[in-house]
Design an enzyme around this catalytic site. Structure first.
Site, short mmCIF file in Angstrom:
data_model
loop_
_atom_site.label_atom_id
_atom_site.label_comp_id
_atom_site.label_asym_id
_atom_site.label_seq_id
_atom_site.Cartn_x
_atom_site.Cartn_y
_atom_site.Cartn_z
N LYS A 167 4.08 5.15 5.19
CA LYS A 167 3.37 3.85 5.40
C LYS A 167 3.35 3.30 6.85
O LYS A 167 3.17 1.90 6.79
CB LYS A 167 4.37 3.04 4.56
N PRO B 29 0.84 -1.09 0.05
CA PRO B 29 0.03 -0.04 -0.10
C PRO B 29 0.98 1.28 -0.13
O PRO B 29 1.96 1.34 0.71
CB PRO B 29 -0.87 -0.27 1.42
N GLU B 30 0.30 2.30 -0.39
CA GLU B 30 1.06 3.64 -0.66
C GLU B 30 0.51 4.48 0.39
O GLU B 30 -0.40 3.97 1.09
CB GLU B 30 1.12 4.28 -2.24
N ARG C 261 12.82 -3.67 -7.57
CA ARG C 261 11.37 -3.28 -8.10
C ARG C 261 11.22 -2.91 -9.51
O ARG C 261 12.23 -2.37 -10.27
CB ARG C 261 10.77 -2.19 -7.16
#
Length: 264
Positions: free
Chosen positions: A52, A2-3, A254
């Site tokens: 986060k 989640p951002e 990533r």
């Protein structure tokens, strides 16, 4: 993962549903049993977020610190809640709302002053009113790491994930491999301003929106459950602006996406 806007939405939800009332806290899985026992039945004072990281503040100065990581989720339920299913790390039950936390990277009990230690390791959060974007610039301008990696570094900017990283760089026509020392102060300032606006939309709408209306040509990149984007997860598809094939590569573990024409 989640951002940042997701954690701020959770903080607002939990503040609204649990705030200023006692909360029943348990750990059906058992891995957070001691921490849950320490706050069980206490008044939930407030919820806050930084990047986060989510913080539940309880009466008496105890705080539950949560980082969802890649797999963590909160599921919502009406009260009375059904028996827990799966590995529920923490269950919270209020007067008319309950939630189960599964799979977080961090779920720990800390004291109020310990929040400063967590925040000290983080960069500015674009969704916080006290955020100072110049702190991000101070770290970017000294680094030879690619800007695409720096934007994902939570010590540079807290809350940016892979979607915002890729989309922000495209919106500002910056190649993800450009070293931080080669990115201008005006460019960083413009990206910060844009990021604040984009994340506020995400906070308000509950979803990431980055594509301007004039660029949304209905290209075949929409998949249910994921945002409509310029470059993120569009490898091999035509750029919405110039038609060039979007490229992808792995950067520090990533996937990064970019348009080789618009982001030279």
């Amino acid at each position: 993962m989640p951002e940042g806007h997701t954690l701020h939405r959770l903080a607002r939800l939990h503040q609204r549903k649990f705030g200023r009332a006692p909360v029943i806290v348990s750990s059906p899985q058992g891995r957070f049993a001691e921490g849950a026992s320490a706050v069980n039945g206490r008044v939930f004072k407030k919820a806050s977020a930084w990047g986060k990281h989510l913080f539940h503040h309880y009466e008496g100065g105890r705080v539950v610190h949560v980082h969802l990581g890649l797999y963590g989720t909160f599921s919502e339920s009406e009260v009375p809640m059904p028996p827990p299913v799966g590995q529920v790390r923490m269950r919270m039950v209020g007067s008319d709302f309950g939630t189960d936390l599964r799979g977080p990277t961090v779920c720990e009990l800390i004291d109020e002053p310990d929040i400063d230690d967590v925040v000290a390791r983080l960069g500015p959060d674009p969704l916080r009113r006290d955020a100072d974007g110049s702190l991000a610039w101070a770290r970017i301008r000294k680094s030879r790491r690619p800007i695409g990696a720096l934007l994902m570094d939570q010590t540079v900017i807290a809350g940016v994930g892979n979607v915002y990283r890729n989309e922000l760089l495209f919106r500002h026509r910056i190649n993800p491999y450009r070293p931080g020392v080669k990115v201008g102060e005006d460019e960083v300032a413009a990206m910060w301003t844009d990021l604040v606006a984009l994340m506020k939309v995400g906070l308000r709408r509950g979803k990431i929106i980055t594509v301007e209306r004039e660029d949304d040509h209905g290209l075949p990149s929409y998949r249910p459950g994921r945002p409509r984007t310029y470059v993120y997860r569009r490898a091999g598809e035509p750029c919405r602006v110039c038609g060039t094939e979007i490229r992808t590569a792995v950067m520090e573990g990533r996937n990064v996406f970019w348009c080789p024409t618009d982001q030279t």
